[in-house]
Design an enzyme around this catalytic site. Structure first.
Site, PDB file in Angstrom:
ATOM      1  N   SER A  70      -5.180   7.745  20.080  1.00  0.00           N
ATOM      2  CA  SER A  70      -5.293   8.967  19.290  1.00  0.00           C
ATOM      3  C   SER A  70      -4.996  10.208  20.129  1.00  0.00           C
ATOM      4  O   SER A  70      -4.460  11.200  19.630  1.00  0.00           O
ATOM      5  CB  SER A  70      -6.698   9.074  18.683  1.00  0.00           C
TER       6      SER A  70
ATOM      7  N   ARG B 229     -12.638 -15.463 -16.149  1.00  0.00           N
ATOM      8  CA  ARG B 229     -13.719 -16.176 -15.454  1.00  0.00           C
ATOM      9  C   ARG B 229     -15.007 -16.033 -16.258  1.00  0.00           C
ATOM     10  O   ARG B 229     -15.435 -14.920 -16.597  1.00  0.00           O
ATOM     11  CB  ARG B 229     -13.908 -15.586 -14.060  1.00  0.00           C
TER      12      ARG B 229
ATOM     13  N   ILE C 210     -15.276  -9.544  -6.852  1.00  0.00           N
ATOM     14  CA  ILE C 210     -15.096  -9.980  -8.245  1.00  0.00           C
ATOM     15  C   ILE C 210     -14.558 -11.402  -8.295  1.00  0.00           C
ATOM     16  O   ILE C 210     -14.946 -12.199  -9.161  1.00  0.00           O
ATOM     17  CB  ILE C 210     -14.161  -9.005  -8.992  1.00  0.00           C
TER      18      ILE C 210
ATOM     19  N   GLU D  62      -1.386   5.224  13.176  1.00  0.00           N
ATOM     20  CA  GLU D  62      -0.799   6.531  12.866  1.00  0.00           C
ATOM     21  C   GLU D  62      -1.879   7.573  12.531  1.00  0.00           C
ATOM     22  O   GLU D  62      -1.743   8.364  11.601  1.00  0.00           O
ATOM     23  CB  GLU D  62       0.235   6.420  11.744  1.00  0.00           C
TER      24      GLU D  62
END
Length: 391
Positions: free
Chosen positions: A137, A270, A339, A365
């Protein structure tokens, strides 16, 4: 007036890329997952990638942001963000051919002939090398050195986490040429062919991203391979880093849309205790929160892209989009995995793969912490005023 409507050209580009992704890339997903499970490789083979790029080229999709005079499409920032979003709908690693790093356009005519034009044509591969073991950084902390020896420069040092470093045949490497001046006029960018003697070493990661370490031991580079001017490399590096930070959350946006669609389909099919889990409030809230965050991210990405197109200082907007995109993409993929339950945790479905892939968005980045520092600094120093987004 605020107008969120896309132009006819933008819709056509978006729709073409969406069709390309659905017809050409998504059918490859199961094979890509199989290869990764069996250790046969990551993503596409070089030949597959080449063939897909040539197929796209037949429809003039070549060099998305490459200027028209160099044979590209020269798309604006908003349209490019739309393209990245569509590509993000699949985890198959693909980008359109015909592109080159933005700082290569600062090359002189001879360098353009040797590096820029062959890269655009797909004949050469480059990589951008500034990050080091002790300089991530904080790019100003680079320690790689280059000293003058006659009409050559001699480079010594190591770069790390370099995207494309294992495949590149040349690199744009940044080295300190004047230790006393450092980033303020003492860093230079060099174009260095692999045959000059640098070597790359793969770095294993938790995801499918395959970065490299680049090692330079007395690598000699002629004076003619300085990109730009001696001592002005750090400014070039910042141009590369800031070239399109909004494109990272744009691609994550596409992934989130695909993941949420998978969650909706699974929730409707489901069943538990005789009813689809879509009837459960816990599931409904996860889906609702994800949709709200996706739409918020879309606006942040488009706002940053709009600022780029209108020649505004977009760094603040891009930092906001990347910070929010990285955090929310990770929250959304976590919900989608939840989920799906146990199946989401397996490698039979792509959810687990996206879980690992999207984690990287909070690091490379510009980490979350760097984005927060930038946003806070802009406000505290008065560079940006609260509530000034619309002018």
């Amino acid at each position: 007036m605020v107008d969120f409507a896309l132009t006819e050209e933008q819709r056509e580009v978006r729709d073409w890329v969406r069709t390309f992704v659905e017809r050409e890339l998504m059918p490859l997903e199961q094979e890509v997952l199989r290869r990764e499970r069996t250790g046969e490789g990551h993503g596409l083979t070089s030949q597959e990638l080449h063939d897909l790029r040539q197929l796209a080229k037949k429809s003039d999709f070549w060099g998305i942001q490459t200027p028209v005079e160099y044979g590209g499409m020269g798309l604006d920032a908003i349209t490019t963000a739309l393209v990245e979003t569509e590509l993000g709908r699949t985890f198959v690693p693909f980008s359109f051919g015909g592109s080159a790093d933005n700082i290569l356009y600062y090359a002189n005519e001879e360098q353009k002939r040797r590096y820029l034009l062959p890269t655009i044509a797909g004949e050469r591969k480059s990589c951008f090398a500034i990050t080091e073991p002790g300089a991530g950084s904080d790019a100003k902390a680079i320690r790689t050195r280059a000293h003058k020896d006659g009409d050559h420069w001699v480079i010594n040092g190591e770069k790390t986490f370099i995207t494309g470093g294992n495949e590149a045949d040349f690199t744009m490497v940044f080295a300190v040429t004047d230790p006393e001046r450092g980033a303020d006029g003492g860093v230079t960018c060099f174009l260095v062919d692999r045959e000059a003697g640098w070597r790359s070493e793969p770095i294993p990661t938790m995801g499918e991203w395959g970065p490299a370490s680049l090692v330079f031991e007395d690598v000699r580079v002629p004076e003619s391979n300085v990109l730009g001017e001696v001592g002005q490399g750090f400014a070039l590096a910042m141009k590369w880093i800031g070239r399109g930070r909004y494109l990272l959350p744009a691609r994550a946006l596409g992934a989130c849309e695909r993941l949420l669609s998978m969650a909706v389909d699974y929730a409707n099919t489901r069943e538990t205790f005789g009813r689809p889990i879509a009837d459960r409030q816990a599931i409904q809230w996860m889906i609702a929160d994800s949709q709200v965050e996706i739409e918020a991210l879309r606006l942040l990405v488009l706002n940053a892209a709009w600022q780029v197109d209108n020649d505004r200082d977009s760094r603040h907007a891009q930092s906001i989009a990347k910070l929010y995109g990285g955090q929310k993409a990770n929250e959304i993929v976590d919900r989608v995995l939840q989920i799906h339950g146990g199946m989401g945790y397996t490698r039979e479905l792509p959810v687990e793969r996206w879980y690992r892939e999207l984690r990287l968005l909070r690091i490379y980045e510009g980490t979350d912490e760097i984005q927060r520092r930038t946003i806070a600094r802009d406000l505290l120093k008065g560079y940006v005023k609260v509530g000034s987004t619309l002018g």
